[in-house]
Design a protein around this motif. Structure first.
Motif, PDB file in Angstrom:
ATOM      1  N   MET A 184      -5.552  -4.438  -0.712  1.00 38.57           N
ATOM      2  CA  MET A 184      -5.380  -4.025   0.679  1.00 38.57           C
ATOM      3  C   MET A 184      -5.181  -2.515   0.682  1.00 38.57           C
ATOM      4  O   MET A 184      -4.811  -1.928  -0.324  1.00 38.57           O
ATOM      5  N   TRP A 185      -5.464  -1.908   1.796  1.00 38.95           N
ATOM      6  CA  TRP A 185      -5.318  -0.456   1.850  1.00 38.95           C
ATOM      7  C   TRP A 185      -4.953  -0.026   3.259  1.00 38.95           C
ATOM      8  O   TRP A 185      -5.176  -0.748   4.227  1.00 38.95           O
ATOM      9  N   THR A 186      -4.347   1.133   3.344  1.00 37.56           N
ATOM     10  CA  THR A 186      -3.921   1.663   4.635  1.00 37.56           C
ATOM     11  C   THR A 186      -4.960   2.620   5.186  1.00 37.56           C
ATOM     12  O   THR A 186      -5.721   3.248   4.445  1.00 37.56           O
ATOM     13  N   GLY A 187      -4.954   2.706   6.520  1.00 36.42           N
ATOM     14  CA  GLY A 187      -5.663   3.794   7.173  1.00 36.42           C
ATOM     15  C   GLY A 187      -4.676   4.934   7.345  1.00 36.42           C
ATOM     16  O   GLY A 187      -3.706   5.059   6.588  1.00 36.42           O
ATOM     17  N   ARG A 188      -4.883   5.749   8.341  1.00 39.58           N
ATOM     18  CA  ARG A 188      -3.953   6.850   8.556  1.00 39.58           C
ATOM     19  C   ARG A 188      -2.574   6.285   8.859  1.00 39.58           C
ATOM     20  O   ARG A 188      -2.425   5.301   9.562  1.00 39.58           O
ATOM     21  N   GLN A 189      -1.558   6.924   8.284  1.00 41.76           N
ATOM     22  CA  GLN A 189      -0.211   6.423   8.450  1.00 41.76           C
ATOM     23  C   GLN A 189       0.756   7.568   8.747  1.00 41.76           C
ATOM     24  O   GLN A 189       0.563   8.696   8.295  1.00 41.76           O
ATOM     25  N   LYS A 190       1.747   7.253   9.536  1.00 38.94           N
ATOM     26  CA  LYS A 190       2.798   8.208   9.857  1.00 38.94           C
ATOM     27  C   LYS A 190       4.126   7.589   9.467  1.00 38.94           C
ATOM     28  O   LYS A 190       4.349   6.396   9.650  1.00 38.94           O
ATOM     29  N   MET A 191       5.028   8.413   8.930  1.00 37.69           N
ATOM     30  CA  MET A 191       6.332   7.882   8.559  1.00 37.69           C
ATOM     31  C   MET A 191       7.389   8.957   8.617  1.00 37.69           C
ATOM     32  O   MET A 191       7.096  10.156   8.572  1.00 37.69           O
ATOM     33  N   ALA A 192       8.625   8.502   8.725  1.00 42.01           N
ATOM     34  CA  ALA A 192       9.789   9.377   8.670  1.00 42.01           C
ATOM     35  C   ALA A 192      10.623   8.930   7.483  1.00 42.01           C
ATOM     36  O   ALA A 192      10.872   7.726   7.308  1.00 42.01           O
ATOM     37  N   VAL A 193      11.064   9.876   6.659  1.00 42.66           N
ATOM     38  CA  VAL A 193      11.812   9.550   5.452  1.00 42.66           C
ATOM     39  C   VAL A 193      13.213  10.135   5.542  1.00 42.66           C
ATOM     40  O   VAL A 193      13.417  11.217   6.099  1.00 42.66           O
ATOM     41  N   ALA A 194      14.198   9.387   5.049  1.00 43.66           N
ATOM     42  CA  ALA A 194      15.600   9.818   5.058  1.00 43.66           C
ATOM     43  C   ALA A 194      16.242   9.364   3.754  1.00 43.66           C
ATOM     44  O   ALA A 194      15.594   8.735   2.916  1.00 43.66           O
ATOM     45  N   ASP A 195      17.525   9.652   3.582  1.00 43.37           N
ATOM     46  CA  ASP A 195      18.193   9.284   2.338  1.00 43.37           C
ATOM     47  C   ASP A 195      18.192   7.773   2.104  1.00 43.37           C
ATOM     48  O   ASP A 195      18.189   7.317   0.962  1.00 43.37           O
ATOM     49  N   TRP A 196      18.197   6.982   3.185  1.00 51.19           N
ATOM     50  CA  TRP A 196      18.261   5.524   3.058  1.00 51.19           C
ATOM     51  C   TRP A 196      16.911   4.886   2.755  1.00 51.19           C
ATOM     52  O   TRP A 196      16.823   3.725   2.359  1.00 51.19           O
ATOM     53  N   GLY A 197      15.813   5.628   2.971  1.00 52.24           N
ATOM     54  CA  GLY A 197      14.483   5.069   2.782  1.00 52.24           C
ATOM     55  C   GLY A 197      13.520   5.653   3.801  1.00 52.24           C
ATOM     56  O   GLY A 197      13.628   6.817   4.178  1.00 52.24           O
ATOM     57  N   PHE A 198      12.572   4.850   4.275  1.00 52.76           N
ATOM     58  CA  PHE A 198      11.623   5.375   5.265  1.00 52.76           C
ATOM     59  C   PHE A 198      11.187   4.279   6.226  1.00 52.76           C
ATOM     60  O   PHE A 198      11.332   3.076   5.962  1.00 52.76           O
ATOM     61  N   ALA A 199      10.646   4.716   7.363  1.00 52.41           N
ATOM     62  CA  ALA A 199      10.037   3.818   8.340  1.00 52.41           C
ATOM     63  C   ALA A 199       8.718   4.441   8.758  1.00 52.41           C
ATOM     64  O   ALA A 199       8.575   5.665   8.795  1.00 52.41           O
ATOM     65  N   GLY A 200       7.741   3.605   9.062  1.00 54.03           N
ATOM     66  CA  GLY A 200       6.438   4.144   9.421  1.00 54.03           C
ATOM     67  C   GLY A 200       5.562   3.117  10.098  1.00 54.03           C
ATOM     68  O   GLY A 200       5.968   1.981  10.374  1.00 54.03           O
ATOM     69  N   GLU A 201       4.349   3.542  10.383  1.00 53.82           N
ATOM     70  CA  GLU A 201       3.346   2.692  11.000  1.00 53.82           C
ATOM     71  C   GLU A 201       1.997   3.064  10.428  1.00 53.82           C
ATOM     72  O   GLU A 201       1.697   4.240  10.225  1.00 53.82           O
ATOM     73  N   ALA A 202       1.179   2.060  10.134  1.00 55.55           N
ATOM     74  CA  ALA A 202      -0.135   2.326   9.547  1.00 55.55           C
ATOM     75  C   ALA A 202      -1.075   1.178   9.847  1.00 55.55           C
ATOM     76  O   ALA A 202      -0.651   0.032  10.071  1.00 55.55           O
ATOM     77  N   PHE A 254      -9.556  -7.717   2.740  1.00 52.52           N
ATOM     78  CA  PHE A 254     -10.618  -8.714   2.749  1.00 52.52           C
ATOM     79  C   PHE A 254      -9.981 -10.091   2.578  1.00 52.52           C
ATOM     80  O   PHE A 254      -9.196 -10.312   1.647  1.00 52.52           O
ATOM     81  N   VAL A 255     -10.332 -11.023   3.465  1.00 53.91           N
ATOM     82  CA  VAL A 255      -9.737 -12.358   3.430  1.00 53.91           C
ATOM     83  C   VAL A 255     -10.851 -13.395   3.485  1.00 53.91           C
ATOM     84  O   VAL A 255     -11.722 -13.327   4.357  1.00 53.91           O
ATOM     85  N   PRO A 256     -10.851 -14.376   2.572  1.00 56.84           N
ATOM     86  CA  PRO A 256     -11.840 -15.458   2.663  1.00 56.84           C
ATOM     87  C   PRO A 256     -11.607 -16.300   3.907  1.00 56.84           C
ATOM     88  O   PRO A 256     -10.462 -16.521   4.312  1.00 56.84           O
ATOM     89  N   GLY A 257     -12.692 -16.747   4.528  1.00 57.68           N
ATOM     90  CA  GLY A 257     -12.583 -17.503   5.769  1.00 57.68           C
ATOM     91  C   GLY A 257     -11.707 -18.725   5.664  1.00 57.68           C
ATOM     92  O   GLY A 257     -11.015 -19.090   6.618  1.00 57.68           O
ATOM     93  N   LYS A 258     -11.675 -19.374   4.492  1.00 54.23           N
ATOM     94  CA  LYS A 258     -10.872 -20.589   4.323  1.00 54.23           C
ATOM     95  C   LYS A 258      -9.378 -20.308   4.391  1.00 54.23           C
ATOM     96  O   LYS A 258      -8.576 -21.233   4.566  1.00 54.23           O
ATOM     97  N   MET A 259      -8.988 -19.037   4.269  1.00 59.23           N
ATOM     98  CA  MET A 259      -7.578 -18.677   4.316  1.00 59.23           C
ATOM     99  C   MET A 259      -7.226 -17.881   5.562  1.00 59.23           C
ATOM    100  O   MET A 259      -6.104 -17.410   5.704  1.00 59.23           O
ATOM    101  N   LEU A 260      -8.153 -17.745   6.465  1.00 56.95           N
ATOM    102  CA  LEU A 260      -7.945 -16.845   7.595  1.00 56.95           C
ATOM    103  C   LEU A 260      -7.347 -17.593   8.775  1.00 56.95           C
ATOM    104  O   LEU A 260      -8.026 -18.285   9.519  1.00 56.95           O
TER     105      LEU A 260
END
Length: 222
Positions: free
Chosen positions: A106-124, A129-135
């Motif tokens: 799996m892979w990300t497109g453009r992503q934005k995030m904010a990082v701090a001492d506790w970790g980070f939060a973001g959106e992307a 790719f998923v086989p139809g039998k599992m979709l």
């Protein structure tokens, strides 16, 4: 052409999807280069390395003591359903199952995030790719043969589909800059599903080949 040159050429992206894959962390590379706070930089490097190792099928390395706490906790929500993974055994089994069915790519497109001492939060935008039998409604939950066989789907079970959707995510870290877990939430209205040619599907082996030169670009120590 020498064998070395042939290998070098094969590690270059050959399709638009492969190009997206190898450039998925360009935004994070920019953040790492700009970040002046050493703790925040190490968090970003950990996240980048985690993602590349995961997609390459090298999940034992991302779960090592220098990257992940000994009792990680994952909360994955998609399609109105949740998958909770509590502890190393459950997290490791989750990755192993995905690897066994070649569903770690799996892979990300453009992503934005904010990082701090506790970790980070973001959106992307996340792509997979998923086989139809599992979709079904929840890609995270559809990871085993039982789930695949029991789910009713309008999709061709013998075809592959590209799933693109926006995810919001929060990753907490401990004081030693080790990942505590992943909290991932889907924007269900953003999901787009497109049937693709099987020749365009990136396998785990191919992803590992493409991403290997990128993994060690930054050191976890600084």
């Amino acid at each position: 052409m020498t064998a070395f040159a042939s290998t070098e050429q094969s590690a270059q992206p050959q399709t638009p999807y492969e190009h997206e894959l190898v450039h998925m962390f360009d935004d994070i590379d920019t953040l790492i280069e700009q970040e002046q706070n050493p703790t925040h930089r190490r968090i970003l490097v950990n996240y980048r390395r985690h993602g590349l190792l995961e997609v390459s099928g090298r999940y034992d390395e991302l779960l090592a003591e220098n990257m992940t706490v000994r009792h990680p906790h994952y909360r994955l929500f998609e399609g109105g359903q949740g998958v909770i993974l509590d502890g190393m055994d459950q997290v490791h089994e989750f990755y192993r199952t995905l690897a066994d069915i070649d569903m770690l790519v799996m892979w990300t497109g453009r992503q934005k995030m904010a990082v701090a001492d506790w970790g980070f939060a973001g959106e992307a935008e996340f792509n997979q790719f998923v086989p139809g039998k599992m979709l079904g409604d929840n890609v995270f939950a559809s990871i085993g043969d039982d789930a695949a066989e029991s789910s009713e789907s309008a999709y061709d079970p013998d075809a592959y589909y590209l799933v693109r959707r926006t995810l919001a995510f929060v990753w907490p870290y401990d004081e030693n800059v080790r990942m505590i877990g992943e909290h991932v939430y889907e924007d269900s209205a953003s999901k787009q599903i497109t049937k693709v040619d099987k020749a365009d599907v990136i396998t785990g082996d191919r992803a590992a080949e493409l991403l290997a030169p990128l993994i060690d670009k930054y050191s976890l120590e600084g």
